[in-house]
Write a protein that holds these residues in place. Structure first.
Motif: not given
Lengths: 338, 338, 338, 338
Positions: D309-338
C-alpha cells in the motif's frame, strides 16, 4: 547461537500463542515438538510452522531426548501430573498457572520441583513480565513511592467471554482461584510481604449459573499482610468496556497505577458521546508482550543456568491466598494464613 | 462596604448571565438598572430579582445619575455606539467583544476610550480570567516552559448551535472575527508579542449556507509573530463532542495545554464504548468562572482605580488579526500587519 | 424576593466559607448574624462584610427573632448541643457533620430533629451536591450502568495538613469517623442500600503519633450491604499529590468513576517528567461548588417548605458504619450492623 | 514454510532493528546477509546471530543469488543509488525513506521502480503500520468521523538527541524533509487527497547552529489539499517530555487523535508534582510494532505477489510537499504544487 529445544503441550488459545512465541519470536529457542490431545491441532501446527515432532500423548513426547525443555499449557487438571513427569524425565519446565487443582496437588507440585533443584522451573505469572508491571516494580524498588502500604488489584474479564466462563465454571476452582490468583501473586511481589489474613465477600449478581458450583460472578477481598500493608481486591466476570486488569500501589511518598484505563491503542475518539478511549478486549491482547517476555526469560534462565524470579513457591503462596479467600467467602469469616 | 452600582444593557443569554453575576455573586457590586430593547426581559428581571430601575432605551439609562458603571452585552452592532455614549456620560464601561463591526468602528471605540482615560474600560475577553488560562499564564510568566515559541488555538462551537450560527451568519463578521478573535487575543497575551503576518484557509465543508455571506464553516490560520513565534489556529462550527476551546503553548523547555479534553465534570464512564469523558456543552458552562471573575475584576478596578489588564487596545489588535485572516482567506494570500 | 435570614456559628476555614456563601452567593439568603467564640473573627466579618449582628455567645444569637435559620459550623463537640438548642428555639437548622461525638450524641441529635418535624434540618454531606457526584447519581438512577454491585471510595487528605491532623487527633473520633464518614454516606446514597457488615484494617505506617489515641494514619474497610453489594474503602492522611477523593461505582452494565485524577484545572503540563496534571490542594478547592450548592438547597427547602434529601438519618447511619469500622479495626473482627 | 531470504544494508540503530526483526520476528523471512561499510558491525551481527553472509560492499552483496530481497537502511545519500542497483539486479526492495536527496534523485528512484513493475518495492513509511495509525485509518474509512476536513500533525524529536541532530544538520535535508515527511505522507493517506498549496514558517529559537545550513529548530506549515481539507503541521527538535508524534483528524461528524499523550507504558505516577504519565523516549520505542509490521508486510507482499500500500509514489508526493515547505519557508511565500 545455542537454541533451546522446547516441546509444548496444549494448543488452545494461550497454548498456541506460547508455541508461536517459541517458534518465531525467541531467537535462542526452537519449537521442536508440539503435543495436544486434539490430533488436528498437532497436525495443523506441525504443517503450517514446519515443526519436526508432533504428539497426541504427553508421555511419548517426554521420551524425545532431543528436547531440552517442556512448556505446559494444557488443562489445569493436567498441570500437576505433567510438571512431575516432565521433571522426572529430566526436562526444564515452564508451566502455566495453577500448579494444580486443590492445595494437595499444589503442594505435590512444590515437592517435585524441590526434588529437581538442578532443573529450571518457571510458573506462568506473566504479569511480572509485562513492561508496565516490570516498570512499576522497578520504580517501587528504587523507593520512588516510599514504602508500599496498600495495594488495590482489579481483575475483570470482558462480558464477551461470559458464556465460556459459565461453561468452565465447574472446573475453574472458583472466582478467586481462577481470576484473582494473578493479583494475589502481584500483591506479594509488589508489597514484598506475605498475606496474614483474608476476608472475602461476593455474590451472583447477574449470572445465577455460578451458584450451582458454589461460585460467584463478582467478588471482593481484603487482605492484611505480615508487614501490616493492606490489600483490596476485586474480581469479576462482567466488564462492559473490555478486559480490565488494574493495579494500584500506594506508598508513604506517592503512588502509582497500572492500567487505570486499559487503552486498546493510542487512538482517542471524540464524538457525540464525548471523548473516548477504547479498551483491550482480552488477555492475549493486553499481555502480548508479557507472554513473550516470560518465555524469553525461561529460555535465558536455562542458557545462563539461573533461577527464574517466579517459581514454584509463588504458585503455592498465591494458591493459599486464593483458597483462603474462597473459604472466607463460604464461611463468612476472616481466614488466617499459616 | 462600598458597592459599585451598575446598569446592564442586553439581557440575552450572556447578558442575563452578566446581570445575574453582578446582582448576586459580586459582593461589592449592585445591579441597579437593566436595559433591553425587549421590554419583557426588563420586566421579568426587575421583578424576579428586585432591580430598582428598568429601561428599554439605552440613552435613558445613561441619565440615571445613581449609576457608576455600564455593562454592555447588547448586539455587536450596538457596541461601538453604546461604548461611546456611556463614556461620554461619564460612566465606567465594561463591554462584551467586539468593540464594533468593521475596523472603522473598532478604531472609533479606541479613540473614545483614549479620550476618557480617567474612566475604567474593560473588554470582555473573559478567557484571560478563566482559572485554567490564568494558571497557564502564570506558569509561563514564571518561566516554567521556557520562552514560548508556538501557540495552537482551537475554538469550535458545538454542532447543537449550528442553526443559530447560520441564522446569525449575515451579522457575525465571519468565522475568524466571530469565533477566533478570542484566540487571537489569547495568542498575543500568552506569547507576549504582536502578529506580523497571517495566512488563512477554509471552506464550507458541510453548511453551504455560510457561503452566501462569504463565510465558511471551518477555517484555519497560521500566524507569525514579531518575536518569530508561530501560531496555528482552527475555528469551526461543527464540534460533535461539545464546545471545544483548546490552547497549547510550546516553549523552549516544555509545553502546556489548556482544555485538551473539555471535561464536563470529574465523572468518567466505562461502558461498551470504552472509557469516556463527557464534555462541556457551551460557553456559559465552560467559562462560568471566567465570566464571574472578569466582572469582579472590572468592579475591583473601579474601586481601586486601576487599569484592567485587558483593555481597548487588546480589542483593536485582535480585531486587526481577525480582519487580516478574513482578508487572507478571501484573497488567498499572506496578509502582513502594520 | 424573600430572603432567608441566617445566623452562622463557627468562623473557622469552612465556617467562614459557609458564611461567605450565605452573604454573597445565595440570592435568596442573607447573612444576618455571625457567632464565634473568637471575638476577633466576629468583629472582622461584621465589619468587612457589613453584617448586622455579631455574637460570641451562641445562646444569645438564638434570642434574635429576626433570624429564620441557623447554620452550624462550630467544633464537632458543639454540634449536638447547638442543633438541639437551635431547634428548640424554633429555627431551621443546617449543621456540618457529624451530628455529635459518640453514638449517644448522634442518637440524641436524631431525636431532637424528629421532635421538630416542622423545621427544616439539613446535614452537611456536601459531596451529594458536588456537580460530579450529582451527575453520577443521576446517571445511576437512569440505569446507565445497570444495577450497582460495588462501590470503591477513597478519601485521602494531603500530606500538607498532616500536622493539623496530628494536633486534632485526640478529638477527631478516629480516621474512619473523621475522614471516611463522607464515603460511608456516599455508599448508602449511590448503592441505595444499608450496610450489613463491616471489616476494617489499618496501621500507623508513618505517623506513630496517632497510635496514642488508638488511631491510625491509613486504613481500609470492606463492607457488605443488605442488597449484597460490596464496598471497598480507603482513608488516609498522607496524599502526596493533593486531596484525593475518588469514588467508583461498578454496575451490571458499566461503571463510572468520580475524581480518578483530581484535576486542579484544565491545564496539562509536559516537561522532562512527562505529561502531568496538577491536583486540587484541599477540600475548599475541590468542593467549592458543593458547599455553595448545599447551602442553596437548604435555603430553597426553607422557602419551598420541603425536606432536604440529606437529613438526620443519613448522619446517624453513616456514623453507625464509621463506629462499626473503628470497632472492627480495634477488635480485629467483622462487625455486623443491626 | 517458504522463507524469503533478505540481505540488509545499513546496521546503524534503525538498520540493526530492521535486521533483527527479519532475523527473529518474521516467521517467513530469513536474514541471509548483512552489509555495512563498518566492517565491525558486519562481523558482530554475523557472529552473534549466526548470519550466513556478511559484506562491506553493497554491490558485492547484490551478486549473491541466494537472496530474494534487499532491505536498505543505509545513509540517505545512498538510498537512490542502492534502490536502483538492487532493482537492476532483480531483487525486491524495501527502502527506508527518503527515496533520495533532492527531487532529482527522488524522481530517478521513481523511474527505476516504475521500470521494474514486476518486483515488489516498499518504502519505509512505517507509521502506516503502527497499530494505532492503522486503527485510525480503518475508523476513518468506515465513516466513523464523517468526511475528514482537517489534519494536525506534530513530529517532535526529544531534546536528548539534539546533539546528533546538529551534527547531522548539513545532510538532513532540513527540518521539513527530515522530520515532517512522515507527517506529509500521513496527511495524504488519512485525508485521501493531495496537497495543493503549502505555506511554512519557523526559526532557530534555541539552536542557532541550524542556521548555518539554512535550517531551523522548530517550524510549522499549513497546507490546503485538493479536496479543500486543511493541514496544520508542527515539527521540532526540542521536546522536553520525549518523542512526540501526534496526529489529529477532524471530520464532519467527529474527530480522533493518535498519540496525544505518547505514553511510555500503562503506569501512571502520582507524587508531589501531580499525576504523571511518562512518555516514550524515541522512535524505536514508539514505533517498535510499526517497524516489525511494515517488514512483515513487505515479506507477505513478496510471497503473495501483491503491491504494498505504500510505494514509490508516496515517497515522491511526500518529498514534493517537504521541498515545497522548505521553499515556502525560505521565500516567505505560499508555494503551489503541480
Amino acid at each position: 547461537m545455542k537454541k533451546i529445544k522446547i516441546g509444548a503441550v496444549g494448543l488452545g488459545r494461550l497454548g498456541r500463542r506460547h508455541a508461536e512465541n517459541i517458534a518465531f519470536r525467541i531467537p535462542n529457542a526452537e519449537l521442536a515438538a508440539v503435543c495436544s490431545i486434539v490430533q488436528e491441532e498437532v497436525d495443523t501446527v506441525k504443517k503450517e510452522w514446519g515443526i519436526p515432532y508432533g504428539y497426541s500423548d504427553f508421555e511419548e513426547m517426554l521420551t524425545n531426548k532431543e528436547l531440552d525443555a517442556i512448556s505446559i499449557c494444557s488443562s489445569s487438571t493436567e498441570h500437576c501430573r505433567q510438571i512431575s513427569q516432565a521433571l522426572e524425565a529430566g526436562f526444564h519446565v515452564f508451566s502455566e498457572k495453577p500448579l494444580g487443582i486443590g492445595m494437595e496437588e499444589v503442594q505435590l507440585a512444590k515437592q517435585r520441583v524441590k526434588a529437581h533443584q538442578g532443573q529450571i522451573f518457571q510458573l506462568g505469572f506473566m504479569r511480572r513480565f509485562d513492561p508496565s508491571y516490570a516498570y512499576a516494580k522497578q520504580k517501587i524498588d528504587e523507593g520512588y513511592i516510599g514504602k508500599p502500604i496498600m495495594i488495590r488489584c482489579y481483575g475483570v474479564d470482558p462480558i464477551s467471554v461470559i458464556d465460556g466462563a459459565i461453561a468452565f465454571a465447574e472446573k475453574s476452582g472458583g472466582l478467586f482461584f481462577d481470576m484473582a490468583i494473578h493479583d494475589f501473586d502481584l500483591s506479594r511481589w509488589l508489597l514484598d510481604s506475605e498475606a496474614k489474613s483474608v476476608y472475602a465477600i461476593g455474590a451472583c449478581f447477574q449470572y445465577k449459573e455460578f451458584a450451582a458450583y458454589g461460585d460467584i460472578d463478582n467478588g471482593a477481598a481484603m487482605i492484611q499482610y505480615k508487614n501490616d500493608a493492606m490489600g483490596l481486591f476485586y474480581a469479576g466476570r462482567m466488564c462492559a468496556h473490555g478486559y480490565h486488569i488494574e493495579t494500584e500501589v500506594i506508598g508513604t511518598k506517592g503512588s502509582l497505577r497500572i492500567g487505570t484505563v486499559p487503552y486498546k491503542n493510542l487512538v482517542t475518539i471524540a464524538n457525540e458521546n464525548g471523548v473516548t478511549n477504547e479498551c483491550v478486549g482480552g488477555f492475549l491482547e493486553r499481555f502480548e508482550s508479557a507472554y513473550l517476555n516470560e518465555m524469553q526469560n525461561f529460555v535465558d534462565c536455562i542458557i545462563e543456568n539461573r533461577k527464574p524470579d517466579v517459581g514454584v513457591n509463588d504458585g503455592v503462596k498465591s494458591a493459599e491466598i486464593a483458597y483462603a479467600a474462597a473459604e472466607s467467602f463460604k464461611a463468612g469469616k476472616i481466614v488466617y494464613l499459616d
